[in-house]
Design an enzyme around this catalytic site. Structure first.
Site, PDB file in Angstrom:
ATOM      1  N   GLU A  12     -19.500  79.219  -4.281  1.00 18.25           N
ATOM      2  CA  GLU A  12     -21.001  79.220  -4.628  1.00 18.25           C
ATOM      3  C   GLU A  12     -21.802  80.451  -4.125  1.00 18.25           C
ATOM      4  OE1 GLU A  12     -21.461  74.499  -2.989  1.00 18.25           O
ATOM      5  OE2 GLU A  12     -21.770  76.172  -1.638  1.00 18.25           O
ATOM      6  N   ASP A 199     -20.022  65.787  -8.488  1.00 21.66           N
ATOM      7  CA  ASP A 199     -19.585  64.413  -8.297  1.00 21.66           C
ATOM      8  C   ASP A 199     -20.762  63.485  -8.173  1.00 21.66           C
ATOM      9  OD1 ASP A 199     -19.068  65.894  -5.340  1.00 21.66           O
ATOM     10  OD2 ASP A 199     -19.889  63.684  -5.298  1.00 21.66           O
TER      11      ASP A 199
END
Ligand code: ADE
Length: 231
Positions: A12, A199
């Site tokens: 990230e 997700d």
């Protein structure tokens, strides 16, 4: 002005770290803080690790040691709102800890006793700037504002997902944002959380997360790099 940019995972923050000019690395509490400039804006990029304790500690260090004036939390999240598909982006309106529960003593779900707010509000200007930066660099990606719910658990069960939607009106679930929000709130630091959906926080999440994490993190990094330019 100096912006602290926090991601939980290496993926990230990796892209942002690479774009830093003359970064100086300093380690505090096992976290590596990269102090430099991004498009001429002073920033500190850091990987805080997973979960709320790491996240809150990281904000305190950014405040006390690095003297940042603004906080961005970037990374991936599980989508709760049906309007969010994998790869889409959510910008925080507010953030709340879904695993803070003092309900038996009369508090609301998520409410931290002793604080005068239930959900921690993101800074209005940072929210607006994040939305604009997103349309600019990710014009094909669906972006919306919403509620980030955070807790020390990976959400992958229908009943838990339902609880986060029904009891918190959550739009996405992750594991750091609301802790960052609380620490920023207590230190009077404006903040925003920018998350891409990896997700849908359901029975497919264990498979989808590793498959889409990279693509989602990339969308966020692009947005944050553009956002920083406007400061
Ligand atoms: N981060 C990405 N997906 C997540 C999920 N399903 N639960 C918690 N944190 C997440």
């Amino acid at each position: 002005m100096k912006i602290g940019i926090i991601g939980a995972m290496e993926l990230e923050v990796a892209a942002l770290k690479q774009e830093l000019t003359q970064p100086e690395c300093r380690e505090v509490a096992g976290m590596k803080f990269y102090d430099g400039t991004l498009a001429d804006t002073p920033v500190v990029v850091v990987q805080c690790g997973v979960g709320k304790v790491n996240a809150a500690m990281c904000v305190q260090i950014l405040h006390d040691v690095f003297r940042v004036t603004h906080i961005i939390n970037t990374g991936v999240a599980g989508g709760l709102n049906d309007n969010l598909e994998i790869g889409d982006i959510l910008i925080s309106k507010t953030a709340i800890q879904h695993d803070m529960n003092v309900v038996p003593l009369g508090y609301k779900p998520g409410q931290v006793p002793g604080l005068d707010t239930l959900a921690f509000p993101a800074d209005e200007k940072m929210r607006k700037d994040a939305m604009e930066s997103c349309s600019k660099v990710n014009p094909d990606i669906h972006v919306m504002e919403g509620i980030v719910v955070s807790g020390d658990q990976f959400i992958a069960e229908a009943s838990v997902k339902k609880h986060l939607i029904n009891d918190f009106q959550g739009d996405c679930a992750e594991m750091e944002g609301a802790a960052i929000a609380q620490a920023a709130y207590l230190n009077k630091l404006p903040f925003v959380i920018i998350r891409a959906i990896s997700d849908k926080a359901d029975h497919c999440a264990q498979m989808d997360y590793p498959t889409f994490e990279k693509q989602a993190a990339h969308h966020c990094a692009k947005l944050v790099a553009e956002f920083v330019k406007t400061y």
